[in-house]
Every structure is written in structure tokens, then in C-alpha cells.
Scaffold this active site. Structure first.
Site, PDB file in Angstrom:
ATOM      1  N   ASP A 187       0.835  -1.216   0.000  1.00 12.87           N
ATOM      2  CA  ASP A 187       0.000   0.000   0.000  1.00 12.87           C
ATOM      3  C   ASP A 187       0.863   1.256   0.000  1.00 12.87           C
ATOM      4  O   ASP A 187       0.339   2.359  -0.141  1.00 12.87           O
ATOM      5  CB  ASP A 187      -0.946   0.003   1.211  1.00 12.87           C
ATOM      6  CG  ASP A 187      -0.213  -0.241   2.519  1.00 12.87           C
ATOM      7  OD1 ASP A 187       0.433  -1.295   2.645  1.00 12.87           O
ATOM      8  OD2 ASP A 187      -0.263   0.627   3.405  1.00 12.87           O
ATOM      9  N   ASP A 213       5.320   7.839   1.609  1.00 16.46           N
ATOM     10  CA  ASP A 213       5.210   7.417   2.996  1.00 16.46           C
ATOM     11  C   ASP A 213       6.544   7.471   3.739  1.00 16.46           C
ATOM     12  O   ASP A 213       7.258   6.484   3.844  1.00 16.46           O
ATOM     13  CB  ASP A 213       4.596   6.013   3.110  1.00 16.46           C
ATOM     14  CG  ASP A 213       3.802   5.904   4.401  1.00 16.46           C
ATOM     15  OD1 ASP A 213       4.248   6.483   5.405  1.00 16.46           O
ATOM     16  OD2 ASP A 213       2.744   5.254   4.406  1.00 16.46           O
TER      17      ASP A 213
HETATM   18  P1  AMP Z   1       0.891   3.787   6.950  1.00 19.29           P
HETATM   19  O1  AMP Z   1       1.574   2.928   7.942  1.00 19.29           O
HETATM   20  O2  AMP Z   1       1.136   5.243   7.191  1.00 19.29           O
HETATM   21  O3  AMP Z   1       1.148   3.380   5.554  1.00 19.29           O
HETATM   22  O4  AMP Z   1      -0.665   3.586   7.207  1.00 19.29           O
HETATM   23  C1  AMP Z   1      -1.279   2.355   7.087  1.00 19.29           C
HETATM   24  C2  AMP Z   1      -2.778   2.505   7.226  1.00 19.29           C
HETATM   25  O5  AMP Z   1      -3.129   2.984   8.516  1.00 19.29           O
HETATM   26  C3  AMP Z   1      -3.410   3.454   6.234  1.00 19.29           C
HETATM   27  O6  AMP Z   1      -4.656   2.933   5.884  1.00 19.29           O
HETATM   28  C4  AMP Z   1      -3.554   4.712   7.036  1.00 19.29           C
HETATM   29  O7  AMP Z   1      -4.551   5.552   6.533  1.00 19.29           O
HETATM   30  C5  AMP Z   1      -3.921   4.153   8.406  1.00 19.29           C
HETATM   31  N1  AMP Z   1      -3.589   5.094   9.481  1.00 19.29           N
HETATM   32  C6  AMP Z   1      -2.363   5.427   9.912  1.00 19.29           C
HETATM   33  N2  AMP Z   1      -2.440   6.320  10.924  1.00 19.29           N
HETATM   34  C7  AMP Z   1      -3.742   6.578  11.141  1.00 19.29           C
HETATM   35  C8  AMP Z   1      -4.476   7.427  12.038  1.00 19.29           C
HETATM   36  N3  AMP Z   1      -3.857   8.203  12.928  1.00 19.29           N
HETATM   37  N4  AMP Z   1      -5.809   7.408  11.964  1.00 19.29           N
HETATM   38  C9  AMP Z   1      -6.435   6.628  11.087  1.00 19.29           C
HETATM   39  N5  AMP Z   1      -5.826   5.825  10.213  1.00 19.29           N
HETATM   40  C10 AMP Z   1      -4.489   5.784  10.232  1.00 19.29           C
HETATM   41 MG    MG Z   2       0.840   4.419   3.835  1.00 18.68          MG
END
Ligand code: AMP
Ligand code: MG
Length: 495
Positions: A246, A256
Site C-alpha cells: 500500500d 510514505d
Molecule cells: P501507513 O503505515 O502510514 O502506511 O498507514 C497504514 C494505514 O493505517 C493506512 O490505511 C492509514 O490511513 C492508516 N492510518 C495510519 N495512521 C492513522 C491514524 N492516525 N488514523 C487513522 N488511520 C491511520
Molecule cells: Mg501508507
């Protein structure tokens, strides 16, 4: 402020996203604006710094023509399948076509909850927002394809993590936010129609030179960009830290900047991310992980090919071709990497006889635990007879004596190379940065900002990193690797 939004993703069927408004915050204040990028996109940088601009950055005020949506996607996180992720703390406001014809997504990150937030709060603490700002812009200055930072603002609210932290929102700009995980999402639903639509949408935006409708053409073209991208990471010592599917954009841009880091001492097993317990995303694993991710895309496309094909034969053809693309990835990566290494060493076009030289250099670097970035910079000083390249004085970094025999070999190869010494040094100066966003510097700047609302260090570091290839003695300390007590052992997503 008038922005010409032209939203093609929001024009896709409704199962591609959920419309959602940002959640208001109490007291927004602009922290940083990317003037150059703002102008490219038709934003007045002065407006972004104004009170109204701050309201826009945090999502309190929407501009006419924007259609905020949370995009849906799935993904493999650390190898594990997650059937639905999606923008949990981000909203795509819309798309803007820059004056040079390039289309960009304008996205808010940290703008509140969406249907994909799961247990998250949809918010972003100030630290990670500034970290993404710094590293994304440093990557852009280093010439790496990347999402960009248009602006950042504090919200005036706190977000609760292990403790209460100041909140912020980042305006992120990307050629698109289509991920391998977007294809995987529709594949897992058996939605061949959606994959076909996404294929053409991706082709139009990122591969307009290719024939639409061709699944194999997309896979092949993407494999090329992915190989180039990961080669750039390896050449610079960049560790992404969370190469989940993702977090892999079809545009071939880096996205990211959570637990990413630049390596200090050369060690292929370097891992920074605190959540990467098994070292899956270690520096030396990145090319293999990229290939694994590519095969996830191939598998997703196969779902659509299977549904569309009028015969088993057509499906078999795709299967064979897709397998060939995936199998060829290591070779593609190697070519891009070796080409880049020959340039880093000032040799010019790659020749096979350079490989032992490159391998042995890495061996000496590993044995002597030499700083990855400064080793290359120091080579320039060793080769140069002029003072202009002696920017990195001995007291900053000296090559271990173990490099001496290797240096003699490099010099012999340079004598045979088609470039003269001056051209070699120019090439090396353009490929080997002296200022990189070292973690300890980034952390120092973030701490000042988060603990004392003092952005001086953040702004200064940003400016130093905007010219990574030019040594300035006034910024000497930013070129230095961390002292043992300054080492940041682990990086955190901070989400
Ligand atoms: P990431 O690790 O940043 O790639 O995020 C992985 C997933 O977690 C994605 O679907 C993000 O939108 C979700 N996500 C990360 N942080 C948050 C947050 N604080 N609130 C809601 N969703 C989150
Ligand atoms: Mg992400």
C-alpha cells in the site's frame, strides 16, 4: 484563491472512494510553504501563509472545485494481507494540472477520520508531518522521484499518542496516489471491471506513451520505474522502512516517509524501523522486496485478465509474460544500480569489469564501518588535485588505510575510462551528496518544534538539504555523521 481543479479520480465509480469532509481544527497556523511548488500549481505562496491559507491547509476551508475523497485500497503489510486499508487520515482534495501539463493530486494528511480510519483518530502529530516535509523535499533535491510537500500547518489541537502531542496537517502533492494496494483491493473483490478502469486511469496519468488496455504493458513499464527507483534508494543509502504494497505508488514515486532513514555506517543489514522486528525491510532487502511487491501487482492484474480472456490461452499468455517480467526484475535493478555506481565513482558508462571494483569497495566500507555518504565524497577529495573538491577536510572524515589498495585500482580504471579527471569529478559531485537528512539532525529539528514551538532548526535543516550536492562550510556540522551518543537507533511511524 482560485485553483483550477480537474478531478479525474473522483470521476471514477463510487466504489473507488468515499466522499468525506475534513474535520475542523481549532487554531491553524501555517508553518512552512513550498514557494516554488506552490507557484507551479497555481497557489499564491503569500496566501498560503495568510490566515485563510492556514484554514485551507488544515482543511477548515475548502477551495471551490475540490471534491474531498478518501481513497480505498488494500495491501500486504510486512507480508500479511490486509483486505481493506484506505486513506484513514488523509483526503484527496482533487487534482491540479501544472503549467507544464503535469497532473498532481493535492492531498491533506492528518485531516481527520474517514470510513477507513479503523481505530485511528485520523490525525497526525507535528513531528511526523515535519519529518515527511523534510525528507520528501530532501529526496526531491537529491533527484529521487517522490511525493512532495506543498505546505504544513499546526492545528492548535493536541493528538493523543503515548502522550499528548501537538497536531499538524501536511498538504502532500503526488503524481497520483494509486498504489499496488489499490489494484490488490479490487482483485480481492474479484472486480475485474474496476481493475480495467484503474488500468486505463493509471496508463493515462503515468504511462501515456503505452497502449491502453494492456495489462502486461503496465506491469512491464512499472517494473522499469520500480527498478530505477529502488536503485536510486540503494545508491543513496536510503532505507524506506515500510515497503508494504500500500506504500508503493504506480507512478514510481517514493511515498510514505514514516520510519525511513539514511544509513550512516555502511551495513547492508541496517534496519531502522521500530516495527520491522524481523528486518524484512532492511537496506539490503529492498530490491528483493520490490520484486515481491511487483509480483503482487502481477497477481492482481491476473484477476482481470482471467475475467476478460475469452480463452485459457489468453490467460496463459499473460501468465507467462507476467512471470517473465517479475523474473527479469533483479536484472533490471542490477543494471540501474551498476549504472549509478559507475557514475558515483566518476567512471562514466558502466562496464562489466567495474563490478569487482564496486563489490570490493562495499566490502572495505563494511569492514571499516565507514560512513556510506562521506566515503564517496572523500573519494572525490582523494582524486582531486585542485582545492575545489577538498571540501571535506581530513578532520571531517578520513578514509581508513584499508582503502589504499582499492584507491589504486580505482585510479587505474579512471585512467582507462573515457572521461578526463575534471569530467569524472564533475560527475561524482553531481551524484554524491554531502548533505543528507540524517536521522539525528531530523530528530533534533523536530524536537525543537514539538517541544518548544521553535521552528528555527527545522527551517535551517530544510534549507541545507535543498542543496545536497554543494558543500558550504557554514553548514559543516550538517555534513557530519552522528557521534555515538547522537545515534538514533530506531525510527517510528509516529502515527
Ligand atoms: P501507513 O503505515 O502510514 O502506511 O498507514 C497504514 C494505514 O493505517 C493506512 O490505511 C492509514 O490511513 C492508516 N492510518 C495510519 N495512521 C492513522 C491514524 N492516525 N488514523 C487513522 N488511520 C491511520
Ligand atoms: Mg501508507
Amino acid at each position: 484563491m482560485n485553483i483550477n481543479f480537474d478531478n479525474t479520480y473522483a470521476a471514477l465509480p463510487s466504489r473507488f472512494y468515499s466522499p468525506r469532509e475534513p474535520e475542523p481544527v481549532s487554531a491553524p497556523q501555517t508553518i512552512k510553504v513550498n514557494d516554488e511548488l506552490a507557484r507551479r500549481l497555481g497557489f499564491d505562496p503569500r496566501w498560503l501563509r495568510s490566515e485563510q491559507g492556514a484554514q485551507f491547509i488544515v482543511g477548515n476551508q475548502l477551495l471551490e472545485g475540490s471534491e474531498p475523497i478518501a481513497m480505498v485500497y488494500a495491501g500486504h503489510q510486512f507480508g500479511n494481507w490486509v483486505p481493506r486499508l484506505g486513506d484513514g487520515r488523509a483526503l484527496l482534495l482533487g487534482e491540479v494540472v501544472a503549467d507544464d501539463g503535469q497532473r498532481f493530486d493535492i492531498q491533506l494528511k492528518g485531516s481527520g477520520r474517514t470510513p477507513y480510519s479503523r481505530s485511528g483518530d485520523g490525525r497526525a502529530p507535528l513531528g511526523p508531518v515535519l519529518r515527511e516535509y523534510l525528507v520528501a523535499e530532501a529526496m526531491a533535491a537529491l533527484g529521487v522521484p517522490t511525493t512532495r510537500a506543498l505546505a504544513a500547518a499546526s492545528t492548535g489541537d493536541t493528538v493523543l499518542r503515548e502522550r499528548a502531542l501537538p497536531g499538524a496537517v501536511l498538504v502532500r502533492v503526488a503524481k497520483s496516489h494509486i498504489r499496488i494496494g489499490t489494484f490488490e483491493y479490487f482483485a480481492s473483490q474479484g472486480d475485474a471491471k474496476a481493475i480495467a478502469l484503474l488500468l486505463n486511469h493509471t496508463m493515462d496519468r503515468h504511462y501515456p506513451e503505452l497502449q491502453r488496455e494492456s495489462f502486461i504493458a503496465l506491469l512491464d513499464a512499472f517494473a522499469d520505474r520500480l527498478a530505477e527507483l529502488v536503485a536510486r534508494w540503494q545508491l543513496l543509502g536510503f532505507i524506506h522502512g515500510v515497503m508494504n504494497t500500500d506504500n508503493m505508488l504506480l507512478s514510481g514515486e517514493t511515498v510514505d516517509y514514516g520510519p525511513c532513514a539514511f544509513m550512516n555506517e555502511y551495513d547492508p543489514e541496517t534496519v531502522f524501523s521500530s516495527i520491522d522486528r524481523y528486518g524484512r525491510y532492511a537496506y539490503g532487502n529492498q530490491p528483493a522486496i520490490a520484486q515481491w511487491n511487483l509480483s503482487r501487482l502481477a497477481q492482481s492484474l491476473l484477476v482481470a485478465v482471467g475475467a476478460e480472456a475469452d480463452s485459457d490461452e489468453a490467460k496463459d499468455i499473460f501468465l507467462n509474460e507476467a512471470q517473465a517480467v517479475v523474473d527479469a526484475f533483479p536484472d533490471r535493478f542490477r543494471k540501474a544500480y551498476r549504472k549509478g555506481m559507475a557514475r558515483k565513482l566518476g567512471l562514466g558508462p558502466y562496464r562489466d569489469e567495474y563490478w569487482p571494483l564496486i563489490e570490493d569497495l562495499l566490502g572495505v566500507m563494511a569492514d571499516t564501518r565507514s560512513d556510506y555518504t562521506l566515503t564517496f565524497r572523500r573519494l572525490m577529495a582523494q582524486l582531486s588535485t585542485e582545492t575545489e573538491h577538498e571540501d571535506l577536510a581530513e578532520e571531517l572524515f578520513s578514509l581508513d588505510q584499508a582503502f589504499d589498495p582499492w584507491l589504486a585500482r580505482l585510479k587505474a580504471h579512471l585512467d582507462d575510462a573515457p572521461l578526463d579527471l575534471h569530467e569524472s569529478l564533475e560527475m561524482m559531485a553531481a551524484e554524491n551528496p554531502v548533505f543528507i537528512p540524517r536521522n539525528y539532525l531530523v530528530e533534533e529539528a523536530l524536537q525543537e518544534a514539538a517541544e518548544h514551538q521553535d521552528y528555527t532548526a527545522f527551517h535551517e535543516l530544510h534549507d541545507v538539504l535543498s542543496e545536497p550536492f554543494t558543500y558550504r562550510s557554514a553548514h559543516h556540522r550538517f555534513a557530519l555523521p552522528p557521534e555515538p551518543d547522537q545515534c538514533v537507533g530506531a525510527t517510528f511511524c509516529g502515527t
